[in-house]
Every structure is written in structure tokens, then in C-alpha cells.
Design a protein around this motif. Structure first.
Motif, PDB file in Angstrom:
ATOM      1  N   UNK A   1       2.998   8.173   6.108  1.00 55.47           N
ATOM      2  CA  UNK A   1       4.122   7.718   5.285  1.00 55.47           C
ATOM      3  C   UNK A   1       4.132   8.448   3.936  1.00 55.47           C
ATOM      4  N   UNK A   2       2.941   8.661   3.366  1.00 60.43           N
ATOM      5  CA  UNK A   2       2.859   9.387   2.098  1.00 60.43           C
ATOM      6  C   UNK A   2       3.282  10.837   2.292  1.00 60.43           C
TER       7      UNK A   2
ATOM      8  N   UNK B   1      11.087   4.167  -2.300  1.00 60.58           N
ATOM      9  CA  UNK B   1      10.272   3.061  -2.841  1.00 60.58           C
ATOM     10  C   UNK B   1      11.078   1.783  -3.060  1.00 60.58           C
TER      11      UNK B   1
ATOM     12  N   UNK C   1       7.010  10.930   2.558  1.00 59.85           N
ATOM     13  CA  UNK C   1       7.651  10.711   1.256  1.00 59.85           C
ATOM     14  C   UNK C   1       7.508  11.974   0.380  1.00 59.85           C
TER      15      UNK C   1
ATOM     16  N   UNK D   1       0.839  -1.197   0.000  1.00 56.55           N
ATOM     17  CA  UNK D   1       0.000   0.000   0.000  1.00 56.55           C
ATOM     18  C   UNK D   1       0.878   1.252   0.000  1.00 56.55           C
ATOM     19  N   UNK D   2       1.975   1.161   0.713  1.00 58.11           N
ATOM     20  CA  UNK D   2       2.886   2.302   0.781  1.00 58.11           C
ATOM     21  C   UNK D   2       3.492   2.586  -0.589  1.00 58.11           C
TER      22      UNK D   2
ATOM     23  N   UNK E   1       0.860   4.102  -2.873  1.00 58.50           N
ATOM     24  CA  UNK E   1       0.526   5.504  -2.609  1.00 58.50           C
ATOM     25  C   UNK E   1       1.692   6.425  -2.946  1.00 58.50           C
ATOM     26  N   UNK E   2       2.908   5.860  -3.015  1.00 57.15           N
ATOM     27  CA  UNK E   2       4.066   6.688  -3.326  1.00 57.15           C
ATOM     28  C   UNK E   2       4.272   6.874  -4.828  1.00 57.15           C
TER      29      UNK E   2
ATOM     30  N   UNK F   1      -1.875   9.540   4.331  1.00 51.89           N
ATOM     31  CA  UNK F   1      -1.217   8.811   5.405  1.00 51.89           C
ATOM     32  C   UNK F   1       0.111   9.475   5.749  1.00 51.89           C
TER      33      UNK F   1
END
Lengths: 447, 48
Positions: B4-5, A412, B8, A225-226, A229-230, B2
Motif C-alpha cells: 500500500x505504501x 489519505x 501510494x 497503519x496505512x 506510513x503514508x 508494504x
């Protein structure tokens, strides 16, 4: 009112304690909450089935606790512990008079909500299909045995009861088949989010996965998911970098200078200018061209010297060209031109000081050279090499772009490495071949 | 968004900021100029 209608009490035949039956009419066996004895409530006299020496287990969710999961209030009415010889897990039986039974399965701090299926899943291409979703085989032939039991159940459960089981998974879900000689039952379990189970039954948060830990068979990679979303954030950043690369990479106001250099002669030093850097700091691009160098090389040292401070910014180019002929035919190597980029010249007026020295590949200016028409080496006198320099303000540093791109991709890529480690640890438990790239990609599928 | 987003995105903004600063100053750690002692390579053809 519904609660009053479904709760009934009876006296424990072992200790005489008043025990409440929360799912009266459904419950077949019941463990006394005072002495732990297992009672057969289907029998009119509530016959005592077995007596447990140990006290009732201290449960994470005490029986009788109610909690709302996905809009439905459930009450924990039974608890049992099972093992397959490798791992142990707990199963809480949840009951709601309008929605029936559900299983709350706890293993390694993770919680899943299991629903018994009323229809047998379809088998297609080696996978089980339920509601159009496919589940791949994970555990082939396990045996799950009950080791401890407390509370009410809708069948006559006892310690030591054993069933054969098979499990099929997709990220976040496990489809389990349990069977014995009399019946088969299919259960679909969904891994609950940490905040869901925490809000419902106030249990501790599941532990965060770290390399070295073993995830559940159906636990989805927390890194997928991370990464997903990145992706848009990284893509926008790369586009922005490309735009900046275009905007800031232009050169302007080119000036050209030139002079001849004799091969194997003395070093020639020339000064050109003025070259002005109007404001701030700016890079300079210098193209060195020696169009007629042949069988030799030219060392070109350049220096931008600030007229006011005498600060020097230096660079070096080696222009060379060689050619010949061998059994494979003609060959040539080297480059007659180089592009130098000098970084961060402060504002000011500069002189471009150039030191150039030409050399011939041989001992002297009069040396042999390959004549392809005559098919032999001939002694010729070397002509002067023309050195031409084009100086322009500004420079496009592709290296900066690649460095920025690398920095954008590092997080990533790190997540991808962790995802692969996670999937390897998860799939290491699987019955079958070792995991490969297709398994890692499959683990990135939508739950 | 989120956390984490968000972190980033913050990281990416930092990278863009660094790139922008380097571009506006005409700076690159890999530029040819500014090196105190230019490395003179070996001379002559390497053809065999």
C-alpha cells in the motif's frame, strides 16, 4: 520425552474407546473423541459425566493439532463455544507442558491469543492498567454461557455454565474479567496477525473489513497503519511540489506598454510587439493597470497573435474602481489592476493585440462625482484613463499546486473516512455514549 | 515497504510528474488565457 511423560490414555466408560489425556495431571474433564461423552478424569475410575448425542463438532483446528505461536509450540486440547446472547465465539484451550495454558479465541474469522493473568489489574481513572498500558471499558455486564464443549479442560466445564464478564479494550488487545460466585479470572487477549495464525494452525485468513461489517471490540483499525506510513511519503511529495512551485514560477523579461482611453468613448485597439517565446511552450503573465480609473470600469481584451500562424491566445480583464460616501462613512470597491496568466503559448513571435474600452458609472462623460470636501456630488468632465500593460514570460500557477496537493491528499483522506466508518462500527457495540471525534483519535493510538 | 505504501508512493510520483509536465509546458487548467469567450462580468458598484 516430555510428551511421553504428559500423555496418558484411558478407556471411555461410554464406548470403550482409548482416549489420550494430553495434559495428564492438569486435566479435570475430558470429552471422548469417539462418542463425545464428557468424562471426569479426576475420578479414579474415569467417571462418565454426561453423554452427548451429537457427534464431535467439526472444528477449524482439530484437537491434538500442534502449532507454533511466537516461538512456543502449543497443542489444542480443548474447545468450547460460548455466547453472550448477541454474539457467539469459540475458545480453544492450548497447552504446552512448559508454558501452561493459553486460550485461542476465534470470532468472526479473527483470532486472539489469551493469557490468564496472575495479578489483578489496577483501576485508575475509569480505566484498567496492566503493565503500564490502559484499557478502557467496552462491555459492562455480559453473561457468557457455554453452549458446546469438546476436549480437555482444567476445570469441570459443562454446557450451560455461565459467568459474568466485563471487557476492557485498547487497539489490538482485550482485557476480560470473568467471575462467578466462587472466583474471578482476568484474561488478556491479543489479536493475532493473519499470517501468524495462518502459519501456526493453517486456518483461513481473516476476512477483510468492509463498510457494513461489524469489527471486533478490540480490532484495531486497519487504516491507521496505512495512514501513518503514508504521512512521510505525502510530506516529501508536498515539499517537492513546493520546490517545483518556486523553481517554475518565475517571470522574466518584462515589457511595458501603455495608451489612454476616453471614458464612454470608442473602443481603442492597439498592437504591441514583438513578443518572443524562444522554445517549447511557455505561459505569459500580463498585468493590466488603470491607475486613474474612478467611478467606472475598463474592459480590456488581450490576445497574443502568432505572427506566423495567426493563432490567437486570448484573455480578458475588467479593471474598475468605485467610491462614495454614505451614513457609515466613505466606501470604495473594485480593483484598478488585474493579473492575467495565459497558458502554453507555443514557441514563436507574437503581437499583443489589446482592445480597451472605458466606461463611467453614469450616462455620459460629463457626470456627477462625489466631492468629500464639499460634501456633495458635482458634475465633472472625465479625464482619459491610462491603460498600462506589463507582459512577462512565465507564470506561477498556484492553482496547479493546490490541485496537486489535493491529489496527494485524496488517498489519505479516503483512508481517514474509512477509519472513521470502522471506528463507528466498532464503537457502536460499546456500552456507553455514542462515539465522537475523540474516540476516532483514540482508535489511532499505538497498539 | 508494504504494497500500500509502494502504491501510494507511486501515486505521489505520478502527481509530481503531472505537475512537472504542466509546469514545464506552462499549462494550467485554470489559466485566464485560452478561453474562447471571456466572461464579461456585471458592471457597476454592488455597494448598498
Amino acid at each position: 520425552m516430555a510428551e511421553e511423560a504428559t500423555v496418558r490414555t484411558l478407556a471411555c466408560p461410554a464406548c470403550g474407546g482409548t482416549v489420550a489425556i494430553r495434559a495428564a495431571g492438569y486435566t479435570v474433564t475430558l470429552a471422548c473423541e469417539y462418542c463425545g461423552s464428557l468424562i471426569d478424569v479426576a475420578h479414579p475410575d474415569a467417571r462418565l459425566i454426561t453423554r452427548y448425542a451429537e457427534a464431535q463438532a467439526s472444528l477449524t483446528i482439530p484437537l491434538g493439532t500442534r502449532g507454533s505461536l511466537r516461538g512456543v509450540e502449543w497443542e489444542a486440547i480443548g474447545w468450547l463455544e460460548r455466547t453472550d446472547g448477541w454474539a457467539a465465539w469459540e475458545e480453544y484451550l492450548l497447552f504446552n507442558p512448559y508454558h501452561g495454558y493459553r486460550w485461542l479465541i476465534a470470532q468472526d474469522g479473527q483470532w486472539s491469543l489469551g493469557t490468564m493473568l496472575t495479578a489483578t489489574p489496577r483501576y485508575d481513572g475509569g480505566e484498567m492498567i496492566v503493565d503500564g498500558r490502559s484499557y478502557s471499558s467496552f462491555y459492562h455486564d455480559n453473561r457468557a454461557r457455554v453452549t458446546r464443549v469438546v476436549g480437555e479442560f482444567y476445570w469441570r466445564v459443562k454446557v450451560g455454565e455461565e459467568v459474568r464478564s466485563r471487557d476492557y479494550v485498547r487497539p489490538g488487545f482485550m482485557l476480560s474479567l470473568e467471575e462467578d460466585d466462587r472466583e474471578q479470572s482476568w484474561t488478556l487477549s491479543e489479536l493475532l496477525l493473519a499470517h501468524e495464525i495462518r502459519q501456526a494452525f493453517d486456518v483461513p485468513y481473516p476476512p477483510r473489513w468492509w463498510p457494513g461489517m461489524t469489527p471486533l471490540a478490540h480490532q484495531p483499525s486497519p487504516y491507521v497503519q496505512r495512514i501513518r506510513s503514508w504521512v512521510p511519503i505525502g510530506a516529501i511529495t508536498i515539499v517537492a511540489l513546493l520546490v517545483l512551485l518556486t523553481l517554475f514560477g518565475r517571470t522574466m523579461q518584462p515589457q511595458t506598454f501603455g495608451f489612454p482611453v476616453t471614458p464612454d468613448g470608442a473602443s481603442v485597439s492597439q498592437s504591441f510587439g514583438p513578443i518572443t517565446v524562444p522554445v517549447g511552450r511557455q505561459a505569459m503573465t500580463v498585468e493590466t493597470l488603470t491607475s486613474n480609473v474612478e467611478q467606472g470600469w475598463v474592459d480590456i481584451d488581450i490576445a497574443f497573435v502568432n505572427r506566423k500562424t495567426q493563432e490567437s491566445y486570448e484573455a480578458y480583464a475588467l479593471n474598475e474602481h468605485y467610491s462614495g460616501y454614505d451614513s457609515d462613512g466613505g466606501w470604495s470597491e473594485g480593483s484598478r489592476s488585474q493579473t492575467l496568466k495565459v497558458a502554453s503559448l507555443p514557441a514563436g513571435t507574437y503581437d499583443l493585440v489589446v482592445d480597451a474600452q472605458a466606461h463611467h458609472w453614469g450616462s455620459s462623460a460629463d457626470s456627477s462625482s462625489w466631492n468629500p470636501i464639499a460634501g456633495r456630488y458635482e458634475t465633472v468632465s472625465q479625464p482619459p484613463v491610462d491603460v498600462s500593460l506589463t507582459v512577462a514570460r512565465g507564470a506561477r500557477f498556484l492553482s496547479n499546486f493546490w490541485l496537486a496537493l489535493l491529489l496527494v491528499l485524496v488517498p489519505p483522506l479516503l483512508m481517514l473516512v474509512l477509519h472513521i466508518l470502522f471506528e463507528n462500527a466498532r464503537l457502536a457495540q460499546k456500552d456507553g455514549p455514542d462515539p465522537d471525534a475523540s474516540d476516532w483519535i483514540r482508535g489511532m493510538a499505538n497498539p | 515497504m508494504k504494497s500500500s505504501s509502494f502504491l501510494y508512493a507511486l501515486w505521489c510520483l505520478g502527481v509530481i510528474g503531472l505537475y512537472l509536465t504542466a509546469a514545464s509546458q506552462g499549462y494550467s487548467p485554470f489559466a485566464d488565457g485560452g478561453r474562447a469567450a471571456a466572461v464579461h462580468g456585471t458592471y457597476g458598484p454592488t455597494h448598498k
